[in-house]
Motif scaffolding. Sequence first.
Motif, short mmCIF file in Angstrom:
data_model
loop_
_atom_site.label_atom_id
_atom_site.label_comp_id
_atom_site.label_asym_id
_atom_site.label_seq_id
_atom_site.Cartn_x
_atom_site.Cartn_y
_atom_site.Cartn_z
N GLN A 9 -14.55 96.70 55.82
CA GLN A 9 -14.44 95.86 54.63
C GLN A 9 -13.37 94.78 54.77
O GLN A 9 -13.19 93.97 53.89
CB GLN A 9 -14.13 96.70 53.39
N GLY A 10 -12.63 94.80 55.85
CA GLY A 10 -11.60 93.80 56.06
C GLY A 10 -10.25 94.16 55.48
O GLY A 10 -9.35 93.35 55.44
N VAL A 11 -10.09 95.41 55.02
CA VAL A 11 -8.81 95.87 54.46
C VAL A 11 -8.43 97.17 55.16
O VAL A 11 -9.26 98.03 55.40
CB VAL A 11 -8.91 96.11 52.94
N LYS A 12 -7.17 97.30 55.48
CA LYS A 12 -6.67 98.49 56.15
C LYS A 12 -6.81 99.72 55.26
O LYS A 12 -6.65 99.64 54.05
CB LYS A 12 -5.20 98.25 56.50
N ALA A 13 -7.10 100.85 55.86
CA ALA A 13 -7.26 102.12 55.15
C ALA A 13 -5.94 102.55 54.51
O ALA A 13 -4.86 102.11 54.92
CB ALA A 13 -7.74 103.20 56.11
N ALA A 14 -6.02 103.40 53.51
CA ALA A 14 -4.83 103.94 52.86
C ALA A 14 -3.94 104.62 53.89
O ALA A 14 -4.43 105.24 54.84
CB ALA A 14 -5.23 104.94 51.78
N GLY A 15 -2.62 104.48 53.72
CA GLY A 15 -1.68 105.10 54.63
C GLY A 15 -0.31 104.48 54.53
O GLY A 15 -0.06 103.61 53.70
N TRP A 16 0.60 104.95 55.38
CA TRP A 16 1.97 104.43 55.43
C TRP A 16 2.04 103.27 56.39
O TRP A 16 1.60 103.38 57.53
CB TRP A 16 2.93 105.53 55.87
N ASP A 24 12.61 97.80 57.37
CA ASP A 24 13.21 99.07 57.78
C ASP A 24 12.62 100.26 57.03
O ASP A 24 12.99 101.40 57.26
CB ASP A 24 14.73 99.02 57.59
N LEU A 25 11.65 100.01 56.13
CA LEU A 25 11.00 101.06 55.35
C LEU A 25 9.50 101.11 55.58
O LEU A 25 8.90 100.11 55.99
CB LEU A 25 11.23 100.83 53.84
N LEU A 26 8.93 102.27 55.30
CA LEU A 26 7.48 102.39 55.25
C LEU A 26 7.11 102.46 53.78
O LEU A 26 7.85 103.00 52.97
CB LEU A 26 7.01 103.68 55.95
N ARG A 27 5.95 101.92 53.44
CA ARG A 27 5.51 101.90 52.06
C ARG A 27 4.05 102.34 52.00
O ARG A 27 3.27 102.02 52.88
CB ARG A 27 5.65 100.50 51.50
N TRP A 28 3.68 103.10 50.97
CA TRP A 28 2.32 103.60 50.84
C TRP A 28 1.37 102.50 50.41
O TRP A 28 1.60 101.80 49.43
CB TRP A 28 2.25 104.75 49.84
N TRP A 29 0.29 102.32 51.18
CA TRP A 29 -0.80 101.39 50.86
C TRP A 29 -1.98 102.25 50.47
O TRP A 29 -2.44 103.09 51.23
CB TRP A 29 -1.12 100.53 52.09
N ASN A 30 -2.51 102.11 49.24
CA ASN A 30 -3.58 102.99 48.76
C ASN A 30 -4.97 102.50 49.11
O ASN A 30 -5.97 103.06 48.68
CB ASN A 30 -3.44 103.25 47.26
N GLY A 31 -5.07 101.44 49.87
CA GLY A 31 -6.35 100.87 50.25
C GLY A 31 -6.66 99.59 49.51
O GLY A 31 -7.52 98.82 49.93
N SER A 32 -5.91 99.36 48.40
CA SER A 32 -6.12 98.12 47.67
C SER A 32 -4.82 97.47 47.19
O SER A 32 -4.81 96.28 46.89
CB SER A 32 -7.05 98.34 46.47
N GLU A 33 -3.73 98.25 47.09
CA GLU A 33 -2.45 97.68 46.69
C GLU A 33 -1.30 98.55 47.15
O GLU A 33 -1.47 99.73 47.45
CB GLU A 33 -2.39 97.47 45.18
N TRP A 34 -0.11 97.95 47.20
CA TRP A 34 1.10 98.66 47.57
C TRP A 34 1.59 99.54 46.43
O TRP A 34 1.55 99.15 45.27
CB TRP A 34 2.22 97.68 47.95
N SER A 35 2.10 100.73 46.76
CA SER A 35 2.74 101.59 45.78
C SER A 35 4.05 100.95 45.32
O SER A 35 4.75 100.32 46.11
CB SER A 35 3.04 102.95 46.41
#
Length: 51
Positions: A9-16, A24-35
């Motif tokens: 679909q052109g968007v990265k899968a949910a993940g860190w 310097d941080l990791l952030r949760w991506w839910n598949g459509s927006e940042w946490s």
Amino acid sequence: MTPELGDVQGVKAAGWYEDPEASDLLRWWNGSEWSETEFRAKPEDSALLPI
């Protein structure tokens, strides 16, 4: 802003992923927006990150 494009679909899968606002941080991506609340310290060895 979204993680790098990659799946069908052109968007990265949910993940860190590296936080686009704080490398310097990791952030949760839910598949459509940042946490807005889920962050983790980035490991010292970035080769361990799933991409």
